[in-house]
Design an enzyme around this catalytic site. Sequence first.
Site, short mmCIF file in Angstrom:
data_model
loop_
_atom_site.label_atom_id
_atom_site.label_comp_id
_atom_site.label_asym_id
_atom_site.label_seq_id
_atom_site.Cartn_x
_atom_site.Cartn_y
_atom_site.Cartn_z
N HIS A 59 0.68 -1.28 -0.03
CA HIS A 59 -0.05 0.03 -0.30
C HIS A 59 0.71 1.39 -0.11
O HIS A 59 0.31 2.37 0.69
CB HIS A 59 -0.51 0.02 1.25
CG HIS A 59 -1.51 -1.09 1.31
ND1 HIS A 59 -1.74 -2.37 1.95
CD2 HIS A 59 -3.29 -1.06 1.19
CE1 HIS A 59 -2.54 -2.81 1.71
NE2 HIS A 59 -3.28 -2.41 1.43
N GLU A 240 -8.59 -5.73 -3.76
CA GLU A 240 -7.75 -7.31 -3.70
C GLU A 240 -8.44 -8.82 -3.59
O GLU A 240 -7.41 -9.48 -3.00
CB GLU A 240 -7.86 -6.37 -1.89
CG GLU A 240 -6.98 -5.01 -1.68
CD GLU A 240 -6.54 -4.81 -0.53
OE1 GLU A 240 -6.17 -3.97 0.10
OE2 GLU A 240 -7.60 -4.26 -0.09
C1 DHB Z 1 -8.82 -0.28 5.49
C2 DHB Z 1 -8.84 -1.62 4.62
C3 DHB Z 1 -6.97 -2.10 4.38
O1 DHB Z 1 -7.53 -3.51 2.81
C4 DHB Z 1 -6.27 -1.25 4.07
O2 DHB Z 1 -5.28 -1.45 3.42
C5 DHB Z 1 -6.24 -0.51 4.84
C6 DHB Z 1 -7.49 0.18 5.91
C7 DHB Z 1 -9.79 -0.29 6.58
O3 DHB Z 1 -11.12 -0.83 5.59
O4 DHB Z 1 -9.19 0.58 6.83
FE FE Z 2 -4.91 -2.85 1.74
#
Ligand code: DHB
Ligand code: FE
Length: 284
Positions: A59, A240
């Site tokens: 990320h 994802e």
């Molecule tokens: C959230 C979900 C994710 O897949 C991520 O990488 C970061 C945050 C979330 O729902 O807060």
């Molecule tokens: Fe994520």
Amino acid sequence: MSEIVGGIFTSHVPAIGQAIARGIQNEPYWKPFFEGFAPIHDWLSRTKPDVAVVFYNDHGLNFFLDKMPTFAIGAAAEYRHEDEGWGISGYKPYPGAPELSWHIIEQVVAAGFDPVTCQKMVVDHGVTVPFELCWPGTDAWPVKLVPICINTVQHPLPSPARCLALGRAVGDALRRWRGSERIVVLGTGGMSHQLDGTRAGFINVEFDRFCLDSLAANPEALAAHDTLDIVELAGSQGVEIINWLAARGALGDAVTELASNYHVPISNTAGASLLLEAKATVHA
Ligand code: DHB
Ligand code: FE
């Protein structure tokens, strides 16, 4: 000979890592999600894998928008986490399995894939949160890590069918590996969520159910979708789920579903876990 024992699929929401760090897994908000890991812990204590091949997405910790590989495979002796600003850090290092990594790389390149190879790699919550979920409270990780990173961040993304094919190529490589390891495959991320834009907060229970129901017996049903269709159906971060599809591909055709859990919401995300046992994966 080495053996693929099965696959674990889970959301990797950073807030899960915060909940673990604060020890609040039994609070009403969290309990329905964490309960899904009881059968996974039982299964791990019985199957005792010693390698985890993890399909996930970075990320912005290891790769940023200036250099974004479609597929990248770690080949380091050790992987570390760095503080991403989520309030969760200080994770112990993850031991690598570089010889197995290079075997996988050689085999998938021979099969027509062109991954970036990473002898140095930091891993983000896409790896760390699933490790905390699977092996909570351990002094040392019981598994070595092979991280396989898929671009779910900057378009164009790989197609779901390509991710399934990559996973199948990785599975073929694992079945040809002449080590003695017991291998678990992880797919992390999903399920439906969108963190930004006018659809922020978007969750699609119907599509998530379709993914959970078809992954074991009919992954092609998900792989038949176009990437942008999945963005529309699951949200721009819900895409994802292609990490899950790659992990499913590595397990081979025959799997048995041992556990499935779905709970909305965890943070902004439909939280889920799924456990598939692989069948007849020992090769001479
Ligand atoms: C959230 C979900 C994710 O897949 C991520 O990488 C970061 C945050 C979330 O729902 O807060
Ligand atoms: Fe994520």
